[in-house]
Design a protein around this motif. Structure first.
Motif, mmCIF file in Angstrom:
data_model
loop_
_atom_site.group_PDB
_atom_site.id
_atom_site.type_symbol
_atom_site.label_atom_id
_atom_site.label_comp_id
_atom_site.label_asym_id
_atom_site.label_seq_id
_atom_site.Cartn_x
_atom_site.Cartn_y
_atom_site.Cartn_z
ATOM 1 N N LYS A 180 0.821 -1.208 0.000
ATOM 2 C CA LYS A 180 0.000 0.000 0.000
ATOM 3 C C LYS A 180 0.858 1.263 0.000
ATOM 4 C CE LYS A 180 -4.200 -1.937 1.991
ATOM 5 N NZ LYS A 180 -5.169 -1.906 3.124
ATOM 6 N N THR A 181 2.030 1.189 0.637
ATOM 7 C CA THR A 181 2.952 2.320 0.596
ATOM 8 C C THR A 181 3.443 2.546 -0.829
ATOM 9 O OG1 THR A 181 3.676 2.022 2.888
ATOM 10 C CG2 THR A 181 5.160 3.232 1.427
ATOM 11 N N ASP A 182 3.698 1.471 -1.568
ATOM 12 C CA ASP A 182 4.108 1.603 -2.971
ATOM 13 C C ASP A 182 3.028 2.319 -3.785
ATOM 14 O OD1 ASP A 182 6.470 0.331 -2.458
ATOM 15 O OD2 ASP A 182 5.856 -1.605 -3.243
ATOM 16 N N ILE A 183 1.781 1.945 -3.536
ATOM 17 C CA ILE A 183 0.667 2.603 -4.245
ATOM 18 C C ILE A 183 0.598 4.075 -3.847
ATOM 19 C CG2 ILE A 183 -1.836 2.652 -4.550
ATOM 20 C CD1 ILE A 183 -1.823 -0.386 -3.971
ATOM 21 N N TYR A 184 0.753 4.331 -2.558
ATOM 22 C CA TYR A 184 0.732 5.716 -2.051
ATOM 23 C C TYR A 184 1.806 6.541 -2.744
ATOM 24 C CZ TYR A 184 0.838 9.559 1.345
ATOM 25 O OH TYR A 184 0.799 10.790 1.947
ATOM 26 N N ILE A 185 3.009 5.984 -2.847
ATOM 27 C CA ILE A 185 4.120 6.702 -3.477
ATOM 28 C C ILE A 185 3.796 7.037 -4.930
ATOM 29 C CG2 ILE A 185 6.495 6.422 -4.328
ATOM 30 C CD1 ILE A 185 7.068 4.849 -1.730
ATOM 31 N N GLU A 186 3.339 6.041 -5.673
ATOM 32 C CA GLU A 186 3.031 6.267 -7.093
ATOM 33 C C GLU A 186 1.986 7.361 -7.275
ATOM 34 O OE1 GLU A 186 1.906 2.617 -8.867
ATOM 35 O OE2 GLU A 186 3.902 1.707 -8.727
ATOM 36 N N LYS A 187 0.928 7.287 -6.494
ATOM 37 C CA LYS A 187 -0.163 8.250 -6.649
ATOM 38 C C LYS A 187 0.229 9.643 -6.147
ATOM 39 C CE LYS A 187 -3.876 4.801 -6.467
ATOM 40 N NZ LYS A 187 -4.326 5.021 -7.854
ATOM 41 N N SER A 188 0.939 9.715 -5.026
ATOM 42 C CA SER A 188 1.278 11.027 -4.464
ATOM 43 C C SER A 188 2.316 11.753 -5.312
ATOM 44 C CB SER A 188 1.782 10.885 -3.023
ATOM 45 O OG SER A 188 2.995 10.168 -2.976
ATOM 46 N N VAL A 189 3.321 11.029 -5.817
ATOM 47 C CA VAL A 189 4.335 11.664 -6.665
ATOM 48 C C VAL A 189 3.709 12.130 -7.978
ATOM 49 C CG1 VAL A 189 6.451 11.277 -7.992
ATOM 50 C CG2 VAL A 189 6.302 10.477 -5.637
ATOM 51 N N LYS A 190 2.864 11.285 -8.552
ATOM 52 C CA LYS A 190 2.189 11.673 -9.799
ATOM 53 C C LYS A 190 1.334 12.916 -9.580
ATOM 54 C CE LYS A 190 -0.925 9.944 -13.404
ATOM 55 N NZ LYS A 190 -1.786 8.823 -13.855
ATOM 56 N N ALA A 191 0.584 12.929 -8.491
ATOM 57 C CA ALA A 191 -0.287 14.076 -8.207
ATOM 58 C C ALA A 191 0.523 15.343 -7.964
ATOM 59 C CB ALA A 191 -1.164 13.774 -6.996
ATOM 60 N N SER A 192 1.632 15.232 -7.241
ATOM 61 C CA SER A 192 2.425 16.421 -6.924
ATOM 62 C C SER A 192 3.045 17.032 -8.173
ATOM 63 C CB SER A 192 3.527 16.077 -5.911
ATOM 64 O OG SER A 192 4.476 15.197 -6.473
ATOM 65 N N PHE A 193 3.461 16.196 -9.122
ATOM 66 C CA PHE A 193 4.040 16.733 -10.349
ATOM 67 C C PHE A 193 2.966 17.310 -11.265
ATOM 68 C CE2 PHE A 193 7.915 14.819 -9.000
ATOM 69 C CZ PHE A 193 8.910 15.548 -9.638
ATOM 70 N N GLU A 194 1.803 16.705 -11.244
ATOM 71 C CA GLU A 194 0.745 17.247 -12.085
ATOM 72 C C GLU A 194 0.171 18.545 -11.533
ATOM 73 O OE1 GLU A 194 -2.176 14.702 -13.657
ATOM 74 O OE2 GLU A 194 -0.711 13.329 -14.532
ATOM 75 N N LEU A 195 0.429 18.817 -10.252
ATOM 76 C CA LEU A 195 0.041 20.113 -9.697
ATOM 77 C C LEU A 195 0.772 21.255 -10.404
ATOM 78 C CD1 LEU A 195 -0.189 19.543 -5.853
ATOM 79 C CD2 LEU A 195 -1.975 20.462 -7.334
#
Length: 219
Positions: A180-195
């Motif tokens: 679940k941490t791996d999923i969190y990392i993928e989604k949070s990094v993607k979201a932060s860059f798309e900001l």
């Protein structure tokens, strides 16, 4: 003839300290006590560290330095774009934390005082911010129009908060292999860059749904 005493180094003191914490489930009560049970003198200790708290800060800094060292051994890493470098950093950093999870849990979950936790991570924070400066590319600045007005300091601070939030998620994660941490990392990094892009909405909604599910439905 007496055996020659092993030369003391910073890395050896760090290793002794981590072993002590893991063996006793607590920190050494004093430098004197820590030095005595490990057969060296206080003056030898002070040649490397001022206090035992300084060792704790150094340990988290060393986790980051090891992460960067491993990343740079990958010849393809230098060719990655900024987001891919950040993802590689996160996955490698949390692999190292996982290898030392028992220690990290002991020292970070010991205090309810958040300020004391942050003080332990102060050297990690400085090293992480330096890492961020290294991966900000000129190409990224020119391609991402919004980033031209996005101060590097603000980027560093928001990225640091993101790392802390990921660390908190990992500390509470009980999923197999911390998937679940791996999923969190993928989604949070993607979201932060798309900001920093024009259309971040889909990734932010996806990340928000994941957090809501983990924090609300899985309680």
């Amino acid at each position: 003839m007496a055996a020659k005493k092993t030369v003391l180094t910073k890395d050896k003191i760090v290793s002794m300290y981590m072993n002590y914490v893991l063996d006793h489930s607590e920190k050494p009560k004093s430098v004197y006590h820590f030095a005595k049970i490990n057969d060296f003198t206080e003056s030898e200790f002070y040649a490397f560290f001022g206090t035992t708290e300084t060792i704790e800060k150094e340990i988290f800094k060393m986790f980051l330095e090891k992460t960067v060292e491993l990343l740079n051994k990958n010849k393809e890493y230098e060719m990655y774009d900024m987001k891919s470098k950040m993802l590689s950093f996160y996955f490698t950093f949390f692999e190292i934390l996982t290898a030392n999870r028992s220690y990290v849990l002991l020292v970070l979950k010991e205090h309810n005082n958040q300020l004391k936790k942050l003080m332990q991570l102060s050297e990690l924070r400085n090293s992480f911010k330096n890492y961020l400066i290294e991966i900000i590319s000129d190409e990224f600045r020119t391609q991402q129009e919004k980033f031209q007005n996005f101060q590097e300091k603000a980027f560093q601070e928001t990225s640091w908060i993101q790392l802390l939030l990921t660390l908190k998620f990992w500390l509470d994660d009980s999923s197999p292999a911390f998937e679940k941490t791996d999923i969190y990392i993928e989604k949070s990094v993607k979201a932060s860059f798309e900001l920093m892009n024009i259309t971040p909405l889909d990734s932010l909604i996806d990340f928000g749904k994941f957090i809501f599910k983990e924090k609300i439905y899985n309680k």
